[in-house]
Design an enzyme around this catalytic site. Structure first.
Site, mmCIF file in Angstrom:
data_model
loop_
_atom_site.group_PDB
_atom_site.id
_atom_site.type_symbol
_atom_site.label_atom_id
_atom_site.label_comp_id
_atom_site.label_asym_id
_atom_site.label_seq_id
_atom_site.Cartn_x
_atom_site.Cartn_y
_atom_site.Cartn_z
ATOM 1 N N ILE B 31 0.837 -13.859 -0.538
ATOM 2 C CA ILE B 31 -0.169 -14.099 -0.803
ATOM 3 C C ILE B 31 -1.596 -13.330 -1.290
ATOM 4 C CG2 ILE B 31 0.146 -15.906 1.677
ATOM 5 C CD1 ILE B 31 -1.248 -13.218 3.160
ATOM 6 N N GLU B 33 -2.572 -10.027 -4.803
ATOM 7 C CA GLU B 33 -1.868 -9.298 -5.083
ATOM 8 C C GLU B 33 -2.768 -7.871 -4.644
ATOM 9 O OE1 GLU B 33 0.515 -9.000 -7.352
ATOM 10 O OE2 GLU B 33 -0.044 -6.831 -7.779
ATOM 11 N N GLY B 34 -3.164 -7.256 -4.742
ATOM 12 C CA GLY B 34 -3.509 -6.049 -4.354
ATOM 13 C C GLY B 34 -4.136 -5.235 -5.394
ATOM 14 N N TYR B 36 -3.366 -2.364 -5.133
ATOM 15 C CA TYR B 36 -2.340 -1.273 -5.073
ATOM 16 C C TYR B 36 -1.190 -1.923 -4.320
ATOM 17 C CZ TYR B 36 -4.255 0.274 -0.208
ATOM 18 O OH TYR B 36 -4.319 0.515 0.560
ATOM 19 N N LYS B 54 1.152 -5.724 4.014
ATOM 20 C CA LYS B 54 0.774 -5.216 2.428
ATOM 21 C C LYS B 54 1.786 -3.541 1.452
ATOM 22 C CE LYS B 54 -4.047 -2.973 1.065
ATOM 23 N NZ LYS B 54 -5.017 -3.485 1.275
ATOM 24 N N ASP B 163 -17.840 -1.133 0.082
ATOM 25 C CA ASP B 163 -17.272 -2.668 -0.754
ATOM 26 C C ASP B 163 -16.746 -3.456 -0.156
ATOM 27 O OD1 ASP B 163 -16.173 -3.552 -2.799
ATOM 28 O OD2 ASP B 163 -14.451 -3.644 -2.706
#
Lengths: 211, 499
Positions: B31, B33-34, B36, B54, B163
Site C-alpha cells: 500500500i 512505498e516509503g 525507507y 512497514k 514533518d
C-alpha cells in the site's frame, strides 16, 4: 548536585572539556574509560578473561583483546567523529542497560571496545542531528562496516529499542560518573594513527564471530 | 555498573520487540512505498487483525540501521495517544524472503525488519484529493482539533514532529486522525539552546525561521505547518507551493508581509536572512487574501501564520480558539462519512499505467494516421484511446475505490494539478532516478504538481570527509545521490502513508 538548569550553568559540566579549549578532551572520556577499565578488569578476573556460555554479548566478542587502551579508543572516537560528549554518557547508559537486563552477560576486555563504539554510534545517531555514518564509525572503530552494522542491530534489539534517555536519567548517570573517583589527570595526546584495528587480524577480512 | 534507573528493573515487558517473526502476518498487498521501505497491508494470522507492515530497508551498508527508523521507533515507543499512530511491535524475518538475496553471512536480521502499525484507511492529502471531495466545516474543525490535540501531546512530551503535512496525517474510517511518520521527529529541550538542523519539514510547510536558516527552534515550527494545512483545507489548494527555498520564502512574504526587525526582532541575524532579502517591503495582507474564510477561522489562521515564531500560537492555545467553540461545532469523528479506502500508492500506480497506455496510444495513433489515413476512428481502434473512458482495469484495486485516472471527474484542484496527481512519486527522490524539481521527464506536469520538494537548491553541502549526515539524508538537499540517498526525506505528499 546538578539539580536544575541554573546550577548546570554555574559549574562546569561533565561533558565539557576540563580546559576551555575546543580541542581538549571532555572529562567524561577520562572518567568513562576509568569506570569501564575498572569494570572490565573485575569481570575479566571473574570470567577468566573470556565470555561465559550464555553471554548475550557474544556478538561483540573478538578473539583477542585489542591492543589499544580504552582511553585512547574513546579519545579516538571523540576526535574523529566529533560527536557530542553527551553521546559517551548515553552510550554508557546503553551498556549499563544491557548488563542490568542480562545480568549473566559480562563486559570484558574481549567485547568492551565493540560495545563502546556501537553504543556511542547509536547514541550519536539519536542525539546529534549531524553525525557520521556507520562506514565512518567502522573506520574509526577499527571494525568492518558489515560487522558494525550487525552489532548495531544486535544492540538495538538487545535494548529492545529502548534508546531513549530522559534528561533525568541522563543527569543521574552524569552524577554517577562524577562520583567515581577521578583518575589522575594526564595530558593526553591522541595518536595520529589513521588506521587502527580492533579486529583479530590486521588484514581486512571480516572478523570471525565466535559461535 | 552500579546504578539502574527505575524503569530498568522492569524486565517483564512482553513481548520483547523483535521476538516475533513476520510470518505471524499474512501480507495482503503493498500500500505504500516509503523512503525507507515498502508498506504492506497485512493480516495477523492468529487474530485476523489488519495491520500495516512497514519494512525497514537495510540495503545501504554505509548507513547501517536507518536513523529515521531508529528515531521513529524510539519516539513512538514513548508516545501513546489516540491522535498519534500506534507502533504495535517490531517483527523480523529470519529467512530470506522471495524478494531478498539470501544472507551469506548468517545475519539473523538480514531477512528484514518490519514495524507493525495499526492500519489506517486514508491520509488527509489522499482524502482531500478524491474527486469531488469537499470537506464540511464541522469536518474541518474535527480534523483540525484532532491534529492540534495530537500535536499538543507531542509537544508536551517534548517531541517535535518536523514533518507535518497532509500525507502524514492518517485518517481511519471512524474519522480518527493520527499523526504519523516520525522519521524526522526528535526530542527537544525547552530551553531551545540545542543546535538543530534546519533541513527539515517539507518545503511547502516549512516555516520562515527554518527557511532563514535558524538552528535553534521549537514547537512553533510544527505550528506553522499546521497553519499551512488549515489554510489548505479551507482554501482547497496548497497556499505556499514554492518550488525552491527562495520562491518559498517570497510566497510567504507576499502574504504574511516581509520579515523586518519591527515585526520579528532578531530576524536580520538569522544565517540566511540576507540571501532572501526582500526586494521590496510588502505589508501583511493575510486577512485580505483569505477574506472569504469565516471570521473565526481567519482569526486562528492569522495567529498560526505569524512570521516570528515566538509570537506564533501554540497548539494548546489554538485548541482554545473561538473557532472550535462556535457554531458549527466540530463534529464527532464517528459521524463523519466513511470513505472507501484509497492509498495513493495504488491509485498513483494505476494512473501511471493509464497514462502510459494513453501515451502509447497517442504515439501509435500518429503512426497509424500517417500510414493508414485513419480509416477507423482512432479512439476506438486503439484500445486505451486518449478519449476513451478510464479503463475498467484502472478502477479495480480490491478496496474497490474509484478510478482516479486523468478522466476521473472534477478534481478538487485545478485540472492540471489534480489530473497530474504526481505520477511517480517525489520530485527529488533519488531512488526513482528523478532529478530535482523539474523532473517528470516527458510528462507535461506543472512544476508544482502534488509533491512539494524538500528543496532543490544547492545549499552549503556536507562537511569534511564525505560529510556528516543530516537527518534526512546525505547531501541534505536535492538528489545528488551518494551518502544516505535512500533515506532522503519523504519529499512527497502522495507517496506517503508510512514513509
Amino acid at each position: 548536585m546538578l539539580t536544575g538548569g541554573e546550577a548546570q550553568h554555574r559549574q562546569p559540566r561533565l561533558t565539557e572539556p576540563i580546559i576551555l579549549d575546543a580541542t581538549a578532551t571532555p572529562r567524561v572520556l577520562t572518567i568513562l574509560s576509568y569506570v569501564l577499565e575498572k569494570l572490565v578488569s573485575r569481570n575479566d578476573r571473574l570470567s577468566d578473561g573470556g565470555g561465559s556460555a550464555g553471554n548475550i554479548l557474544t556478538a561483540f566478542h573478538g578473539v583477542r583483546s585489542p591492543a589499544i587502551s580504552l582511553e585512547k579508543y574513546l579519545e579516538r572516537i571523540y576526535k574523529y567523529t566529533n560527536c557530542s560528549p553527551a553521546c559517551f554518557v548515553v552510550g554508557f547508559v546503553y551498556i549499563d542497560r544491557l548488563v542490568h537486563k542480562y545480568p549473566d552477560s559480562l563486559v570484558v576486555s574481549l567485547n568492551v571496545h565493540r560495545l563502546v563504539v556501537t553504543s556511542v554510534m547509536v547514541a550519536s545517531k539519536i542525539l546529534d542531528d549531524v553525525h557520521y555514518n556507520n562506514a565512518f564509525y567502522a573506520r574509526v572503530g577499527g571494525v568492518s562496516n558489515a560487522e558494525l552494522n550487525r552489532l548495531e542491530i544486535e544492540l538495538l534489539f538487545l535494548l529492545d529499542f529502548g534508546v531513549c534517555v530522559s534528561s533525568r536519567v541522563f543527569e543521574s548517570y552524569c552524577q554517577h560518573l562524577e562520583n567515581q573517583s577521578p583518575p589522575p589527570i594526564t595530558l593526553i595526546s591522541v595518536d595520529d594513527v589513521t588506521d587502527i584495528s580492533v579486529e583479530d587480524t590486521h588484514n581486512s577480512s571480516p572478523p570471525q564471530l565466535r559461535a | 555498573m552500579a546504578i539502574a534507573a527505575p524503569e530498568q528493573l522492569n524486565v517483564s515487558e512482553l513481548p520483547a520487540w523483535g521476538s516475533r517473526s513476520v510470518d505471524c502476518f499474512e501480507k495482503l498487498e503493498q500500500i505504500g512505498e516509503g523512503t525507507y521501505g515498502q508498506v504492506y497491508m497485512a493480516k495477523e494470522i492468529d487474530t485476523g487483525e489488519i495491520v500495516a507492515l512497514k519494512k525497514i530497508r537495510m540495503d545501504n551498508e554505509r548507513e547501517g540501521f536507518p536513523i529515521t527508523a531508529i528515531r521513529e521507533i524510539k519516539i513512538l515507543k514513548k508516545l501513546h495517544h489516540e491522535n498519534v499512530i500506534k507502533l504495535k511491535e517490531i517483527v523480523t524475518s529470519t529467512g530470506p524472503e522471495k524478494d531478498e538475496q539470501p544472507a551469506p553471512d548468517g545475519n539473523k536480521y538480514r531477512g528484514g525488519i518490519y514495524m507493525v502499525f495499526e492500519y489506517m484507511d486514508h491520509d488527509l492529502t489522499g482524502l482531500a484529493d478524491r474527486p469531488g471531495m469537499r470537506f464540511s466545516v464541522p469536518q474541518i474543525k474535527c480534523y483540525m482539533r484532532q491534529l492540534l490535540t495530537g500535536l499538543h501531546y507531542c509537544h508536551v512530551n517534548q517531541v517535535l514532529h518536523r514533518d507535518i503535512k497532509g500525507s502524514n496525517l492518517l485518517i481511519d474510517n471512524e474519522g480518527n486522525l493520527k499523526l504519523a511518520d516520525f522519521g524526522l521527529a526528535r526530542s527537544f529541550s525547552s530551553d531551545h539552546n540545542a543546535n538543530l538542523t534546519n533541513r527539515v519539514i517539507t518545503l511547502w510547510y516549512r516555516p520562515p525561521e527554518l527557511l532563514l536558516g535558524t538552528t535553534k527552534y521549537g514547537p512553533a515550527v510544527d505550528m506553522w505547518s499546521v497553519g499551512c494545512i488549515f489554510a489548505e483545507l479551507l482554501n482547497g489548494k496548497p497556499i505556499f507551493p514554492g518550488k525552491d527555498e527562495a520562491e518559498q520564502i517570497h510566497k510567504i512574504y507576499d502574504i504574511c508581509g516581509s520579515a523586518t526587525e519591527e515585526i520579528w526582532p532578531g530576524v536580520s541575524k538569522l544565517p540566511w536572512y540576507n540571501n532572501f532579502k526582500p526586494t521590496r517591503m510588502v505589508k501583511r495582507r493575510l486577512r485580505e487574501h483569505f477574506r472569504h474564510f469565516d471570521r473565526h477561522a481567519l482569526d486562528l489562521l492569522d495567529r498560526m501564520l505569524i512570521l516570528d515564531p515566538s509570537h506564533r500560537i501554540a497548539a494548546k492555545d489554538a485548541l482554545d480558539a473561538e473557532y472550535f467553540w462556535t457554531d458549527p461545532l466540530p463534529c464527532d469523528p464517528k459521524s463523519l462519512p466513511k470513505y472507501e479506502a484509497s492509498h495513493e500508492f495504488q491509485t498513483k500506480k494505476k494512473r501511471q499505467q493509464q497514462r502510459q497506455l494513453d501515451e502509447n496510444a497517442k504515439r501509435q495513433k500518429l503512426q497509424h494516421q500517417q500510414q493508414q489515413h485513419s480509416r477507423v476512428p482512432p479512439a476506438q481502434q486503439m484500445r486505451p484511446g486518449p478519449n476513451a473512458p478510464a479503463q475498467p482495469q484502472a478502477a479495480g484495486h480490491h478496496y474497490g475505490n474509484k478510478p482516479r485516472g486523468p478522466s476521473g471527474g472534477p478534481g478538487r484542484y485545478p485540472a492540471a494539478a489534480a489530473a497530474a496527481g504526481n505520477p511517480s512519486g517525489s520530485y527529488n527522490n533519488p531512488n526513482r532516478g528523478q532529478g530535482a524539481a523539474a523532473g517528470y521527464g516527458s510528462a507535461p506536469y506543472p512544476p508544482q504538481g502534488r509533491a512539494p520538494p524538500y528543496g532543490s537548491s544547492g545549499l552549503p553541502g556536507a562537511g569534511p570527509r564525505g560529510g556528516p549526515n543530516y537527518p534526512h539524508g546525505g547531501p541534505p538537499y536535492g538528489s545528488s545521490g551518494g551518502g544516505r540517498g535512500s533515506n532522503v526525506v519523504p519529499g512527497n505528499r502522495n507517496q506517503q502513508y508510512w514513509q
